[in-house]
Scaffold this active site. Sequence first.
Site, PDB file in Angstrom:
ATOM      1  N   ASP A  32      50.297  65.649 -29.638  1.00 55.82           N
ATOM      2  CA  ASP A  32      48.905  66.035 -29.446  1.00 55.82           C
ATOM      3  C   ASP A  32      48.224  65.996 -30.798  1.00 55.82           C
ATOM      4  O   ASP A  32      48.886  65.846 -31.842  1.00 55.82           O
ATOM      5  CB  ASP A  32      48.791  67.420 -28.813  1.00 55.82           C
ATOM      6  CG  ASP A  32      47.534  67.561 -27.949  1.00 55.82           C
ATOM      7  OD1 ASP A  32      47.665  67.799 -26.744  1.00 55.82           O
ATOM      8  OD2 ASP A  32      46.427  67.410 -28.507  1.00 55.82           O
ATOM      9  N   ASP A  59      46.855  61.715 -34.464  1.00 55.40           N
ATOM     10  CA  ASP A  59      45.620  61.162 -33.907  1.00 55.40           C
ATOM     11  C   ASP A  59      45.958  59.775 -33.381  1.00 55.40           C
ATOM     12  O   ASP A  59      46.212  58.847 -34.163  1.00 55.40           O
ATOM     13  CB  ASP A  59      44.548  61.090 -34.993  1.00 55.40           C
ATOM     14  CG  ASP A  59      43.198  60.637 -34.454  1.00 55.40           C
ATOM     15  OD1 ASP A  59      43.141  60.111 -33.310  1.00 55.40           O
ATOM     16  OD2 ASP A  59      42.187  60.806 -35.171  1.00 55.40           O
ATOM     17  N   TYR A 151      34.232  56.818 -19.845  1.00 57.78           N
ATOM     18  CA  TYR A 151      35.440  57.374 -19.238  1.00 57.78           C
ATOM     19  C   TYR A 151      35.875  56.538 -18.042  1.00 57.78           C
ATOM     20  O   TYR A 151      37.046  56.149 -17.922  1.00 57.78           O
ATOM     21  CB  TYR A 151      35.178  58.811 -18.807  1.00 57.78           C
ATOM     22  CG  TYR A 151      36.391  59.497 -18.218  1.00 57.78           C
ATOM     23  CD1 TYR A 151      37.437  59.905 -19.029  1.00 57.78           C
ATOM     24  CD2 TYR A 151      36.484  59.737 -16.852  1.00 57.78           C
ATOM     25  CE1 TYR A 151      38.557  60.533 -18.504  1.00 57.78           C
ATOM     26  CE2 TYR A 151      37.591  60.357 -16.306  1.00 57.78           C
ATOM     27  CZ  TYR A 151      38.618  60.756 -17.141  1.00 57.78           C
ATOM     28  OH  TYR A 151      39.730  61.372 -16.592  1.00 57.78           O
ATOM     29  N   LYS A 155      39.422  54.299 -17.788  1.00 61.23           N
ATOM     30  CA  LYS A 155      40.472  54.503 -16.797  1.00 61.23           C
ATOM     31  C   LYS A 155      40.653  53.263 -15.920  1.00 61.23           C
ATOM     32  O   LYS A 155      41.783  52.948 -15.505  1.00 61.23           O
ATOM     33  CB  LYS A 155      40.145  55.729 -15.941  1.00 61.23           C
ATOM     34  CG  LYS A 155      40.191  57.041 -16.729  1.00 61.23           C
ATOM     35  CD  LYS A 155      41.551  57.267 -17.385  1.00 61.23           C
ATOM     36  CE  LYS A 155      41.643  58.633 -18.038  1.00 61.23           C
ATOM     37  NZ  LYS A 155      42.964  58.890 -18.651  1.00 61.23           N
ATOM     38  N   VAL A 184      41.136  68.282 -11.322  1.00 57.83           N
ATOM     39  CA  VAL A 184      42.186  69.262 -11.572  1.00 57.83           C
ATOM     40  C   VAL A 184      41.649  70.330 -12.509  1.00 57.83           C
ATOM     41  O   VAL A 184      41.071  70.013 -13.561  1.00 57.83           O
ATOM     42  CB  VAL A 184      43.434  68.596 -12.198  1.00 57.83           C
ATOM     43  CG1 VAL A 184      44.487  69.635 -12.564  1.00 57.83           C
ATOM     44  CG2 VAL A 184      44.019  67.567 -11.239  1.00 57.83           C
TER      45      VAL A 184
END
Length: 262
Positions: A32, A59, A151, A155, A184
Amino acid sequence: MRHVLVTGAGSGIGREVAIAFARGGDALTLVDLHAAPLEETAQAVRAAGGASCATVAADLRGEHAHDEVMDAAWAHAPVDVLVSSAGVYPATPFLELDARTWDFVLDVNSRAPVLLTVALAKRAIAAGRQASVVNISSGAALRARPGAAPYSTSKAALEAATRASALELGQHGIRVNAVAPGFVEVGSDVNPVTEEYADAVGGTPLGRRGRPSDIARAVVWIAGDEAEWITGEVLRVDGGSSTGAWHLPQHWTAIGQEEGLA
């Protein structure tokens, strides 16, 4: 025991995925951007029974980050499973988009998973090992929404890359699939959403919002031996929200009623 590398492991879906693999006794390398949340996940992984746990703060946008992360993980043990869960979701109206915002989202959500898959595949092939990759996609890959042009594009690109990499890597015993969650609830500080937004997108035919554990179970399954003849697929784990516009009101009259036949 497998060695599983999970990106975006500091919170949300990535953290739950790591814990799910740990419950099966697997070894984990957690990745992360920030070290502090990674250590929180590492503690949870150890408590869940993970065979071992290492952390790498990185990163993933860096030019050589994919090789550096994979080298760090491989130094502990060959990587059997890669789960690319790291992602960003800024809300930017289309007319306010600029190159920096676009590149930031695509670099994290599409470029990084692809290059990590390349890095894993090169090492696995050289070592004569099989491997499994699971990319975390989104329902946004199929349906655009206001403020999410980068976004949704990232995806959709990730799902195409999943199929393309599965096609070329299958002969080497490397499977590549994706899991596409619906909405979610993760309580993310990195990708916060308003309750108004959650209400608008969180309804499903199954009557509840998604939980990180719903996604984690699907990831563990598709990465494992029970799915050994599945590659290049996108498993939609969304409570049925991708089945259609289920929340719209009925707008027609039943056949026969308007003619007095029923």
